[in-house]
Every structure is written in structure tokens, then in C-alpha cells.
Design an enzyme around this catalytic site. Structure first.
Site, PDB file in Angstrom:
ATOM      1  N   ASP A  28       0.850  -1.193   0.000  1.00 42.87           N
ATOM      2  CA  ASP A  28       0.000   0.000   0.000  1.00 42.87           C
ATOM      3  C   ASP A  28       0.887   1.245   0.000  1.00 42.87           C
ATOM      4  O   ASP A  28       1.902   1.312   0.706  1.00 42.87           O
ATOM      5  CB  ASP A  28      -0.918  -0.004   1.229  1.00 42.87           C
ATOM      6  N   ASN A  85     -12.936  -3.406   2.352  1.00 38.74           N
ATOM      7  CA  ASN A  85     -13.867  -2.283   2.522  1.00 38.74           C
ATOM      8  C   ASN A  85     -14.856  -2.284   1.362  1.00 38.74           C
ATOM      9  O   ASN A  85     -14.470  -2.444   0.208  1.00 38.74           O
ATOM     10  CB  ASN A  85     -13.099  -0.959   2.564  1.00 38.74           C
ATOM     11  N   HIS A  98     -10.205  -5.212  -3.330  1.00 42.29           N
ATOM     12  CA  HIS A  98      -8.870  -5.474  -2.794  1.00 42.29           C
ATOM     13  C   HIS A  98      -8.985  -5.896  -1.347  1.00 42.29           C
ATOM     14  O   HIS A  98      -9.828  -5.407  -0.604  1.00 42.29           O
ATOM     15  CB  HIS A  98      -7.963  -4.240  -2.924  1.00 42.29           C
TER      16      HIS A  98
HETATM   17  P1  AMP Z   1      -9.759   1.315   0.265  1.00 45.17           P
HETATM   18  O1  AMP Z   1      -9.890   2.594   1.060  1.00 45.17           O
HETATM   19  O2  AMP Z   1     -10.140   0.092   1.011  1.00 45.17           O
HETATM   20  O3  AMP Z   1     -10.457   1.448  -1.080  1.00 45.17           O
HETATM   21  O4  AMP Z   1      -8.214   1.144   0.002  1.00 45.17           O
HETATM   22  C1  AMP Z   1      -7.534   1.735  -1.056  1.00 45.17           C
HETATM   23  C2  AMP Z   1      -6.079   1.673  -0.705  1.00 45.17           C
HETATM   24  O5  AMP Z   1      -5.335   1.878  -1.880  1.00 45.17           O
HETATM   25  C3  AMP Z   1      -5.627   2.729   0.314  1.00 45.17           C
HETATM   26  O6  AMP Z   1      -5.096   2.083   1.461  1.00 45.17           O
HETATM   27  C4  AMP Z   1      -4.567   3.523  -0.455  1.00 45.17           C
HETATM   28  O7  AMP Z   1      -3.505   3.933   0.356  1.00 45.17           O
HETATM   29  C5  AMP Z   1      -4.140   2.513  -1.512  1.00 45.17           C
HETATM   30  N1  AMP Z   1      -3.582   3.087  -2.722  1.00 45.17           N
HETATM   31  C6  AMP Z   1      -4.073   4.108  -3.463  1.00 45.17           C
HETATM   32  N2  AMP Z   1      -3.291   4.324  -4.539  1.00 45.17           N
HETATM   33  C7  AMP Z   1      -2.287   3.404  -4.480  1.00 45.17           C
HETATM   34  C8  AMP Z   1      -1.169   3.112  -5.313  1.00 45.17           C
HETATM   35  N3  AMP Z   1      -0.914   3.802  -6.432  1.00 45.17           N
HETATM   36  N4  AMP Z   1      -0.339   2.110  -4.937  1.00 45.17           N
HETATM   37  C9  AMP Z   1      -0.580   1.408  -3.805  1.00 45.17           C
HETATM   38  N5  AMP Z   1      -1.633   1.625  -2.994  1.00 45.17           N
HETATM   39  C10 AMP Z   1      -2.476   2.615  -3.325  1.00 45.17           C
END
Ligand code: AMP
Length: 112
Positions: A28, A85, A98
């Protein structure tokens, strides 16, 4: 194309820790724990609430792989949390299913 599909396609860089035909795992970008890995199906399903019966084998594979990825990341023995989520109140921000793998510190419960 979703953000995570772009990572799958190597159009956006990511710290990839595991890959097979069906799933990809990468760190992440904004880690909430010493180990914070996202495990995604390569073929986008928007969210768990939108999964179809035809997605069952992919979802089963994804969940079955999570402990292996956690072990590889060094938290197999100390413990970890798997989080998916779903939707606004669930805290979903990226509409590509995810599973968060979080570990490396004690995690509180319930979530705030
Ligand atoms: P959610 O809030 O469950 O949709 O989680 C989305 C996650 O994606 C968050 O924890 C972000 O920090 C992560 N995220 C967003 N953009 C990226 C990226 N380019 N590479 C890795 N993680 C990401």
C-alpha cells in the site's frame, strides 16, 4: 481502467510482492501498519458486494493466497488482519476489489 488494473498492467509502478495468473499483491502506498499489502484480482470486480457467482473461484483463490503472502511478509506467526472495505461507509476509495493485509503491530478492535 481502474487504478489497480493500471498497476496490474505495469502502467503505474508498485512494490509488487506476489503475482500469479489470477491475483496481484503490492505494498500500500500509504501504509497503516509496518506490513500493509493490497491483494487484488487481476480482473477487476468493483467491490465484494458486486461479485457474481462466476467470481467464486477467483475470490476463493484470493483469500487462500492471503496467508501465504502474510507469511512471506514475515507476519505469519505474529498475526495479521484481512480487511475488505465495501462502499462509502465501509471506507472503500478504489473501486477495484482489494483485500488489505495488515500486520507488524498490534491492531485495535473495533475500528474507529
Ligand atoms: P480502500 O480505502 O479500502 O479502497 O483502500 C484503497 C487503498 O489503496 C488505500 O489504502 C490507499 O492507500 C491505496 N492506494 C491508493 N493508490 C495506491 C497506489 N498507487 N499504490 C498502492 N496503494 C495505493
Amino acid at each position: 481502467m481502474t487504478l489497480f488494473e493500471k498497476i496490474v498492467a505495469r502502467q503505474i509502478p508498485a512494490d509488487i510482492v506476489y503475482e500469479d495468473d489470477l491475483v496481484l499483491a503490492f505494498r500500500d502506498i500509504n501504509p497503516q501498519a509496518p506490513v500493509h499489502i493490497l491483494l487484488v484480482p487481476k480482473r477487476a470486480i468493483p467491490r465484494i458486494g458486486d461479485a457474481a457467482s462466476s467470481d467464486q473461484s477467483t475470490l476463493g483463490h484470493l483469500l487462500a493466497k492471503a496467508p501465504e503472502i502474510a507469511r512471506r511478509a514475515g507476519v505469519g506467526d505474529t498475526g495479521y488482519r484481512l480487511v475488505i472495505n465495501n462502499g462509502r461507509d465501509g471506507g472503500e476509495t478504489v473501486p477495484h476489489l482489494h483485500c488489505h493485509i495488515l500486520g507488524g503491530r498490534p491492531l485495535s478492535w473495533p475500528p474507529g
